[in-house]
Design a protein around this motif. Structure first.
Motif, mmCIF file in Angstrom:
data_model
loop_
_atom_site.group_PDB
_atom_site.id
_atom_site.type_symbol
_atom_site.label_atom_id
_atom_site.label_comp_id
_atom_site.label_asym_id
_atom_site.label_seq_id
_atom_site.Cartn_x
_atom_site.Cartn_y
_atom_site.Cartn_z
ATOM 1 N N SER A 1 41.840 50.358 37.323
ATOM 2 C CA SER A 1 40.947 49.857 36.287
ATOM 3 C C SER A 1 40.816 48.347 36.443
ATOM 4 C CB SER A 1 41.539 50.201 34.916
ATOM 5 O OG SER A 1 40.824 49.557 33.891
ATOM 6 N N VAL A 2 39.580 47.849 36.483
ATOM 7 C CA VAL A 2 39.328 46.417 36.597
ATOM 8 C C VAL A 2 38.583 45.947 35.353
ATOM 9 C CG1 VAL A 2 38.193 44.585 37.933
ATOM 10 C CG2 VAL A 2 39.255 46.521 39.106
ATOM 11 N N THR A 3 39.085 44.871 34.745
ATOM 12 C CA THR A 3 38.411 44.231 33.611
ATOM 13 C C THR A 3 38.323 42.739 33.911
ATOM 14 O OG1 THR A 3 40.483 43.890 32.418
ATOM 15 C CG2 THR A 3 39.248 45.907 31.905
ATOM 16 N N ALA A 4 37.509 42.046 33.140
ATOM 17 C CA ALA A 4 37.399 40.596 33.286
ATOM 18 C C ALA A 4 37.322 39.970 31.903
ATOM 19 C CB ALA A 4 36.170 40.226 34.108
ATOM 20 N N THR A 5 37.809 38.742 31.815
ATOM 21 C CA THR A 5 37.811 38.009 30.557
ATOM 22 C C THR A 5 37.329 36.589 30.811
ATOM 23 O OG1 THR A 5 39.755 39.275 29.874
ATOM 24 C CG2 THR A 5 39.230 37.315 28.586
ATOM 25 N N ASN A 6 36.291 36.183 30.097
ATOM 26 C CA ASN A 6 35.857 34.791 30.145
ATOM 27 C C ASN A 6 36.796 33.953 29.297
ATOM 28 O OD1 ASN A 6 33.522 34.851 31.776
ATOM 29 N ND2 ASN A 6 32.282 35.620 30.092
ATOM 30 N N PRO A 7 36.882 32.659 29.554
ATOM 31 C CA PRO A 7 37.671 31.807 28.660
ATOM 32 C C PRO A 7 37.143 31.933 27.222
ATOM 33 C CG PRO A 7 36.977 30.591 30.605
ATOM 34 C CD PRO A 7 36.268 31.900 30.632
ATOM 35 N N GLY A 8 38.039 32.169 26.289
ATOM 36 C CA GLY A 8 37.642 32.268 24.887
ATOM 37 C C GLY A 8 36.884 33.521 24.528
ATOM 38 N N SER A 9 37.037 34.598 25.313
ATOM 39 C CA SER A 9 36.326 35.846 25.005
ATOM 40 C C SER A 9 37.281 37.024 24.996
ATOM 41 C CB SER A 9 35.220 36.115 26.037
ATOM 42 O OG SER A 9 35.718 36.736 27.210
ATOM 43 N N ALA A 10 36.776 38.113 24.477
ATOM 44 C CA ALA A 10 37.487 39.389 24.581
ATOM 45 C C ALA A 10 37.307 39.908 26.009
ATOM 46 C CB ALA A 10 36.906 40.386 23.583
ATOM 47 N N SER A 11 38.043 40.943 26.345
ATOM 48 C CA SER A 11 37.966 41.546 27.662
ATOM 49 C C SER A 11 36.683 42.373 27.797
ATOM 50 C CB SER A 11 39.188 42.443 27.872
ATOM 51 O OG SER A 11 39.208 42.935 29.176
ATOM 52 N N SER A 12 36.192 42.478 29.025
ATOM 53 C CA SER A 12 35.020 43.310 29.311
ATOM 54 C C SER A 12 35.386 44.788 29.222
ATOM 55 C CB SER A 12 34.517 43.023 30.729
ATOM 56 O OG SER A 12 35.457 43.518 31.685
ATOM 57 N N ALA A 13 34.372 45.627 29.261
ATOM 58 C CA ALA A 13 34.606 47.051 29.474
ATOM 59 C C ALA A 13 35.094 47.200 30.914
ATOM 60 C CB ALA A 13 33.324 47.843 29.258
ATOM 61 N N ARG A 14 35.858 48.229 31.184
ATOM 62 C CA ARG A 14 36.437 48.387 32.519
ATOM 63 C C ARG A 14 35.496 49.111 33.469
ATOM 64 N NH1 ARG A 14 40.617 53.432 32.205
ATOM 65 N NH2 ARG A 14 39.138 54.865 31.268
ATOM 66 N N ILE A 15 35.713 48.865 34.748
ATOM 67 C CA ILE A 15 35.118 49.701 35.783
ATOM 68 C C ILE A 15 36.287 50.296 36.555
ATOM 69 C CG2 ILE A 15 32.935 48.451 35.971
ATOM 70 C CD1 ILE A 15 33.990 47.168 38.543
ATOM 71 N N LEU A 16 36.069 51.436 37.150
ATOM 72 C CA LEU A 16 37.125 52.132 37.881
ATOM 73 C C LEU A 16 36.877 52.018 39.378
ATOM 74 C CD1 LEU A 16 37.478 55.321 35.660
ATOM 75 C CD2 LEU A 16 38.882 53.254 35.632
ATOM 76 N N ILE A 17 37.947 51.788 40.120
ATOM 77 C CA ILE A 17 37.894 51.683 41.576
ATOM 78 C C ILE A 17 38.755 52.804 42.142
ATOM 79 C CG2 ILE A 17 38.317 50.209 43.577
ATOM 80 C CD1 ILE A 17 36.364 48.921 41.621
ATOM 81 N N SER A 18 38.186 53.623 43.004
ATOM 82 C CA SER A 18 38.949 54.692 43.665
ATOM 83 C C SER A 18 39.749 54.140 44.823
ATOM 84 C CB SER A 18 38.002 55.773 44.199
ATOM 85 O OG SER A 18 37.335 56.397 43.140
ATOM 86 N N ILE A 19 40.985 54.593 44.922
ATOM 87 C CA ILE A 19 41.842 54.253 46.052
ATOM 88 C C ILE A 19 42.072 55.563 46.793
ATOM 89 C CG2 ILE A 19 44.027 53.259 46.809
ATOM 90 C CD1 ILE A 19 44.152 51.925 43.982
ATOM 91 N N ASN A 20 41.409 55.703 47.941
ATOM 92 C CA ASN A 20 41.427 56.956 48.706
ATOM 93 C C ASN A 20 42.525 56.966 49.748
ATOM 94 O OD1 ASN A 20 39.056 57.787 47.336
ATOM 95 N ND2 ASN A 20 37.872 56.514 48.727
#
Length: 135
Positions: A116-135
């Motif tokens: 699961s990958v999320t991102a956060t800007n300075p002074g913000s809440a976290s983004s919605a996540r995106i999923l990355i498959s590890i095959n």
């Protein structure tokens, strides 16, 4: 901790990013100075909207593949944005308001599954996540 003598000026040798909101400076005398917070990243003093993650390139990663740079496309990325891989901060580089890159170490790719990958800007809440498959 190192004390600076009156009238002396430390000579920086190298300055690098330290986490989401800091810098580390190495001086010629071998001292390391760490600085974090709003003095380094003024956006922390503001309230910002979270980034939006749309996709990653590559879209999936091979387990056991070694260190990888993941490019994330989205919107509303600000300087100082920080990405997390399964909740753990990973070195993040701001490219533009629509792209960031994230360094994924080989230790994150030792087995198959989904990350699961999320991102956060300075002074913000976290983004919605995106999923990355590890095959």
């Amino acid at each position: 901790s190192a004390a600076i003598e009156m009238g002396s000026t430390p000579t920086p040798v190298d300055v690098v990013r330290w986490g989401q909101d800091g810098v580390a400076a190495l001086t010629a005398s071998g001292n390391i100075y760490l600085l974090r917070g709003g003095a380094v990243l003024p956006q922390l003093l503001q309230t910002n909207t979270p980034p939006v993650l749309n996709s990653s390139s590559p879209g999936s990663l091979g387990h056991g593949s070694g260190n990888t740079v993941l490019s994330i496309a989205g919107s509303n990325f600000l300087p100082g944005v920080a990405a997390s891989w399964n909740g753990n901060y990973r070195t993040t580089d701001f490219v533009s308001a629509t792209e960031i890159t994230v360094d994924i170490p080989a230790t994150d790719l030792t087995s198959s599954g989904t990350a699961s990958v999320t991102a956060t800007n300075p002074g913000s809440a976290s983004s919605a996540r995106i999923l990355i498959s590890i095959n």
